[in-house]
Design an enzyme around this catalytic site. Structure first.
Site, PDB file in Angstrom:
ATOM      1  N   VAL A 257     -19.517  10.984   4.422  1.00 56.38           N
ATOM      2  CA  VAL A 257     -20.761  10.964   3.650  1.00 56.38           C
ATOM      3  C   VAL A 257     -21.846  10.215   4.435  1.00 56.38           C
ATOM      4  O   VAL A 257     -22.989  10.654   4.518  1.00 56.38           O
ATOM      5  CB  VAL A 257     -20.531  10.269   2.283  1.00 56.38           C
ATOM      6  CG1 VAL A 257     -21.844  10.156   1.510  1.00 56.38           C
ATOM      7  CG2 VAL A 257     -19.483  10.996   1.459  1.00 56.38           C
TER       8      VAL A 257
ATOM      9  N   ARG B 248     -12.371  13.677   8.858  1.00 56.02           N
ATOM     10  CA  ARG B 248     -13.441  14.540   8.333  1.00 56.02           C
ATOM     11  C   ARG B 248     -14.801  13.973   8.721  1.00 56.02           C
ATOM     12  O   ARG B 248     -14.916  12.837   9.174  1.00 56.02           O
ATOM     13  CB  ARG B 248     -13.364  14.568   6.805  1.00 56.02           C
ATOM     14  CG  ARG B 248     -13.542  13.179   6.223  1.00 56.02           C
ATOM     15  CD  ARG B 248     -13.809  13.121   4.745  1.00 56.02           C
ATOM     16  NE  ARG B 248     -14.188  11.782   4.344  1.00 56.02           N
ATOM     17  CZ  ARG B 248     -13.356  10.789   4.093  1.00 56.02           C
ATOM     18  NH1 ARG B 248     -12.052  10.974   4.192  1.00 56.02           N
ATOM     19  NH2 ARG B 248     -13.802   9.596   3.751  1.00 56.02           N
TER      20      ARG B 248
ATOM     21  N   LYS C  56       0.841  -1.209   0.000  1.00 54.69           N
ATOM     22  CA  LYS C  56       0.000   0.000   0.000  1.00 54.69           C
ATOM     23  C   LYS C  56       0.869   1.249   0.000  1.00 54.69           C
ATOM     24  O   LYS C  56       1.956   1.246   0.573  1.00 54.69           O
ATOM     25  CB  LYS C  56      -0.880   0.037   1.260  1.00 54.69           C
ATOM     26  CG  LYS C  56      -1.893  -1.085   1.380  1.00 54.69           C
ATOM     27  CD  LYS C  56      -2.748  -0.897   2.631  1.00 54.69           C
ATOM     28  CE  LYS C  56      -3.900  -1.887   2.670  1.00 54.69           C
ATOM     29  NZ  LYS C  56      -4.763  -1.701   3.864  1.00 54.69           N
TER      30      LYS C  56
ATOM     31  N   ARG D 260     -26.681   5.461  -1.280  1.00 55.24           N
ATOM     32  CA  ARG D 260     -26.120   6.602  -2.009  1.00 55.24           C
ATOM     33  C   ARG D 260     -26.621   6.540  -3.430  1.00 55.24           C
ATOM     34  O   ARG D 260     -26.254   5.622  -4.189  1.00 55.24           O
ATOM     35  CB  ARG D 260     -24.594   6.531  -2.049  1.00 55.24           C
ATOM     36  CG  ARG D 260     -23.925   6.738  -0.732  1.00 55.24           C
ATOM     37  CD  ARG D 260     -22.442   6.933  -0.988  1.00 55.24           C
ATOM     38  NE  ARG D 260     -21.698   6.845   0.255  1.00 55.24           N
ATOM     39  CZ  ARG D 260     -20.410   7.142   0.363  1.00 55.24           C
ATOM     40  NH1 ARG D 260     -19.731   7.514  -0.709  1.00 55.24           N
ATOM     41  NH2 ARG D 260     -19.793   7.052   1.524  1.00 55.24           N
TER      42      ARG D 260
ATOM     43  N   GLU E 254       1.073  -5.252   4.274  1.00 53.32           N
ATOM     44  CA  GLU E 254       0.190  -5.924   5.222  1.00 53.32           C
ATOM     45  C   GLU E 254      -0.144  -7.316   4.711  1.00 53.32           C
ATOM     46  O   GLU E 254      -0.147  -7.549   3.502  1.00 53.32           O
ATOM     47  CB  GLU E 254      -1.142  -5.148   5.353  1.00 53.32           C
ATOM     48  CG  GLU E 254      -1.033  -3.862   6.117  1.00 53.32           C
ATOM     49  CD  GLU E 254      -2.348  -3.078   6.131  1.00 53.32           C
ATOM     50  OE1 GLU E 254      -3.317  -3.505   5.472  1.00 53.32           O
ATOM     51  OE2 GLU E 254      -2.377  -2.049   6.803  1.00 53.32           O
ATOM     52  N   LYS E 255      -0.486  -8.189   5.629  1.00 54.88           N
ATOM     53  CA  LYS E 255      -1.122  -9.446   5.257  1.00 54.88           C
ATOM     54  C   LYS E 255      -2.412  -9.103   4.522  1.00 54.88           C
ATOM     55  O   LYS E 255      -3.161  -8.233   4.961  1.00 54.88           O
ATOM     56  CB  LYS E 255      -1.453 -10.239   6.538  1.00 54.88           C
ATOM     57  CG  LYS E 255      -2.263 -11.490   6.316  1.00 54.88           C
ATOM     58  CD  LYS E 255      -1.378 -12.659   6.053  1.00 54.88           C
ATOM     59  CE  LYS E 255      -2.173 -13.924   5.796  1.00 54.88           C
ATOM     60  NZ  LYS E 255      -1.276 -14.989   5.296  1.00 54.88           N
ATOM     61  N   TYR E 256      -2.672  -9.753   3.383  1.00 58.19           N
ATOM     62  CA  TYR E 256      -3.904  -9.487   2.633  1.00 58.19           C
ATOM     63  C   TYR E 256      -5.030 -10.332   3.202  1.00 58.19           C
ATOM     64  O   TYR E 256      -4.937 -11.561   3.238  1.00 58.19           O
ATOM     65  CB  TYR E 256      -3.698  -9.788   1.149  1.00 58.19           C
ATOM     66  CG  TYR E 256      -4.945  -9.580   0.317  1.00 58.19           C
ATOM     67  CD1 TYR E 256      -5.452  -8.295   0.132  1.00 58.19           C
ATOM     68  CD2 TYR E 256      -5.614 -10.649  -0.274  1.00 58.19           C
ATOM     69  CE1 TYR E 256      -6.604  -8.086  -0.614  1.00 58.19           C
ATOM     70  CE2 TYR E 256      -6.760 -10.449  -1.031  1.00 58.19           C
ATOM     71  CZ  TYR E 256      -7.254  -9.161  -1.196  1.00 58.19           C
ATOM     72  OH  TYR E 256      -8.392  -8.961  -1.932  1.00 58.19           O
ATOM     73  N   LEU E 257      -6.081  -9.663   3.674  1.00 57.43           N
ATOM     74  CA  LEU E 257      -7.248 -10.381   4.183  1.00 57.43           C
ATOM     75  C   LEU E 257      -8.179 -10.663   3.010  1.00 57.43           C
ATOM     76  O   LEU E 257      -8.503  -9.760   2.241  1.00 57.43           O
ATOM     77  CB  LEU E 257      -7.951  -9.557   5.263  1.00 57.43           C
ATOM     78  CG  LEU E 257      -7.083  -9.113   6.460  1.00 57.43           C
ATOM     79  CD1 LEU E 257      -7.924  -8.328   7.466  1.00 57.43           C
ATOM     80  CD2 LEU E 257      -6.428 -10.309   7.137  1.00 57.43           C
TER      81      LEU E 257
HETATM   82  C1  MV4 Z   1      -6.930  -4.236   2.765  1.00 55.61           C
HETATM   83  C2  MV4 Z   1      -7.645  -5.309   2.207  1.00 55.61           C
HETATM   84  C3  MV4 Z   1      -7.268  -6.600   2.548  1.00 55.61           C
HETATM   85  N1  MV4 Z   1      -6.239  -6.777   3.384  1.00 55.61           N
HETATM   86  N2  MV4 Z   1      -5.915  -4.481   3.593  1.00 55.61           N
HETATM   87  C4  MV4 Z   1      -9.046  -0.754   0.290  1.00 55.61           C
HETATM   88  C5  MV4 Z   1      -9.317   0.636   0.703  1.00 55.61           C
HETATM   89  C6  MV4 Z   1      -8.345   0.943   1.742  1.00 55.61           C
HETATM   90  N3  MV4 Z   1      -8.946   1.833   2.694  1.00 55.61           N
HETATM   91  C7  MV4 Z   1      -7.956  -0.353   2.318  1.00 55.61           C
HETATM   92  N4  MV4 Z   1      -8.439  -1.364   1.415  1.00 55.61           N
HETATM   93  C8  MV4 Z   1      -8.235  -2.663   1.636  1.00 55.61           C
HETATM   94  N5  MV4 Z   1      -7.223  -2.965   2.488  1.00 55.61           N
HETATM   95  C9  MV4 Z   1      -5.576  -5.726   3.883  1.00 55.61           C
HETATM   96  N6  MV4 Z   1      -4.541  -5.948   4.695  1.00 55.61           N
HETATM   97  C10 MV4 Z   1      -8.708  -5.023   1.348  1.00 55.61           C
HETATM   98  C11 MV4 Z   1      -9.007  -3.693   1.052  1.00 55.61           C
HETATM   99  C12 MV4 Z   1     -10.140  -3.493   0.189  1.00 55.61           C
HETATM  100  C13 MV4 Z   1     -11.278  -2.844   0.651  1.00 55.61           C
HETATM  101  C14 MV4 Z   1     -11.373  -2.322   1.940  1.00 55.61           C
HETATM  102  C15 MV4 Z   1     -12.495  -1.685   2.376  1.00 55.61           C
HETATM  103  C16 MV4 Z   1     -13.591  -1.550   1.525  1.00 55.61           C
HETATM  104  C17 MV4 Z   1     -13.516  -2.043   0.269  1.00 55.61           C
HETATM  105  C18 MV4 Z   1     -12.381  -2.689  -0.193  1.00 55.61           C
HETATM  106  C19 MV4 Z   1     -12.332  -3.209  -1.488  1.00 55.61           C
HETATM  107  C20 MV4 Z   1     -11.205  -3.839  -1.926  1.00 55.61           C
HETATM  108  C21 MV4 Z   1     -10.103  -3.976  -1.094  1.00 55.61           C
END
Ligand code: MV4
Length: 448
Positions: free
Chosen positions: A294, A291, A158, A337, A200-203
């Site tokens: 929405v 902030r 990221k 929305r 980060e670890k991907y969730l």
């Molecule tokens: C993540 C994730 C999975 N694992 N981080 C996308 C927006 C940003 N605010 C953070 N995001 C994500 N971070 C880790 N470690 C998946 C997302 C993500 C996501 C998060 C919130 C709402 C929609 C999303 C859509 C795709 C990916």
């Protein structure tokens, strides 16, 4: 208290802020671009100032023009709304240096939370749970590869200056890591002028849950529970609800207590939202928004509080005046929305709304700057209305929302109203059984 507030925004949020001011006996100044001369926020405000041509960078992002408008109208304070300059630390600082109050957090806190690495470091230090990952920036692909091995694949790279989903790359195995790392850095550089990245670890299948907080200038911090914002497409939220169908009272109280303690320690002020990913019963902090959001109305509906009035009171130095135990949660609220977009392709559909009819009745709220005959300009965000519905149970809320969606009329342009009607009939949504990936798949399936 302030006598006059300048609202540095447009559309429904400018109206929302105007309404709070009106109830508090505060006069309002609208600013607008030439494209918005006939906009509702300009019509309703006590005074208005044209601040430039249609492109946002020349008007709603034009700091000098906005400060001049505040000076010539004798405003005491500036409310930035959301988007535009709302999370611009330099703007907040300049507002204060020119002798106005900024209705929001301090420039230092805006700056800290804008740097996603600094935000995570602060939350880690204050005991808020994070996704396993790098403790700071990942400076080289060798270090990144080593760390990915320790964290375990898949990992997510990221941008430190990112947020809201921009500049992220998944690496599913060591094989693709180097490429993902290079692309992430190059994209971060191009998008933000800053190529710092973290990992980060991907969730795989989390929910997106956020916690609303308010803090006064005297060390008091309270939270207003969570919103579930998992229903989104390409990082644009479509539906939000309070509370989350996935959480229980104990989880909310536990997260709320941790977060308010952390923000008290930080000396945070005014409104803020902490974003978490939630998977398998565990919370992981990812970002903080400094902030008004929405989707704040769903929280207002279940807590019976006016968050914008609170922001204004707190910015004027008033104490919160109540404690956590005084904040009660009643029932359930859902927001749709509604945007000026094609409901299948999501292409923007600017143009003239020849007929607008807002639904009504018990528990129904519409935040919109629309009127019959209004032309949606092509220059700005496509949000045209927020339909927010409250019910004592989630099921009552859903029944009422379906009725309100059927009653609502926006004709002349395509909107996402038909998509919202389909979502509210979908068993997964009705059962609260969805993750951040659900809507993308639902849309890909297409109309039945
Ligand atoms: C993540 C994730 C999975 N694992 N981080 C996308 C927006 C940003 N605010 C953070 N995001 C994500 N971070 C880790 N470690 C998946 C997302 C993500 C996501 C998060 C919130 C709402 C929609 C999303 C859509 C795709 C990916």
């Amino acid at each position: 208290m302030f006598d006059k507030v300048l609202i540095a925004n447009r559309g429904e949020i400018a109206l929302r802020i105007h309404r709070a001011c009106q109830e508090m006996g505060i006069r309002t100044v609208a600013v607008h671009s030439t494209a918005d001369a006939n906009a509702m926020h300009v019509r309703l405000a006590d005074e208005s100032v044209c601040i430039g041509p249609p492109p946002a960078r020349d008007s709603y992002l034009n700091i000098a023009a906005i400060l001049s408008a505040a000076a010539i109208t004798g405003a005491d304070a500036i409310h930035p709304g959301y988007g535009f300059l709302s999370e611009n630390a330099e703007f907040a600082q300049m507002v204060e240096e020119h002798g106005f109050s900024f209705i929001g957090p301090s420039p230092e806190h805006i700056r800290m939370m804008g740097d996603k690495i600094a935000a995570k470091a602060a939350m880690r230090r204050l005991g808020v749970p994070l996704v396993p990952g790098s403790a700071g920036p990942v400076e080289s692909e060798e270090i990144g590869l080593q760390l990915a091995k320790e964290i375990g694949y898949p990992v997510l790279i990221k941008a430190a200056a990112g947020g809201g989903g921009r500049g992220m790359k998944v690496a599913r195995e060591a094989e693709g890591f180097t490429e993902a790392y290079r692309i992430a850095r190059a994209e971060a550089k191009a998008a933000f002028g800053n190529d710092q990245v973290y990992m980060e670890k991907y969730l795989e299948r989390p929910r997106h849950i956020e916690l609303q907080v308010l803090a006064d200038n005297h060390g008091n911090v309270v939270h207003f529970g969570e919103r579930d914002c998992s229903l989104q497409r390409r990082h644009q939220k479509l539906v939000e609800e309070a509370g989350s169908p996935a959480l229980n009272r104990e989880q909310r109280d536990e997260m709320g207590a941790r977060v308010t303690a952390a923000l008290r320690e930080l000396g945070y002020r005014n409104a803020g939202t902490l974003e978490f990913l939630y998977e398998d019963g565990k919370f992981y902090f990812i970002e903080m928004n400094t902030r008004l959001q929405v989707e704040h109305p769903v929280t207002e509906m279940v807590c019976g509080i006016d968050l914008v009035r609170e922001q204004i009171r707190l910015a004027a130095g008033a104490p919160l005046g109540y404690e956590q135990e005084h904040i009660r949660f009643l029932g359930h609220a859902i927001e749709c929305r509604i945007t000026a977009e094609d409901p299948d392709s999501f292409m923007p559909t600017p143009g003239t709304v020849h007929t607008y009819h807002a639904p009504g009745g018990l528990g129904v709220r519409v935040d919109s700057a629309l009127y019959s005959g209004y032309s949606v300009p092509p220059y700005y965000d496509s949000l045209v209305a927020k339909l927010i519905v409250h019910g004592i149970t989630r099921n009552e809320c859903l029944m009422r929302l379906r009725r309100a969606l059927d009653e609502m009329v926006i004709e002349g342009i395509s909107t996402t109203l038909p998509l919202h009607r389909r979502i509210m009939a979908e068993p997964d949504f009705v059962n609260g059984d969805y993750s951040i990936h659900w809507l993308e798949r639902f849309v890909a399936r297409g109309k039945p």
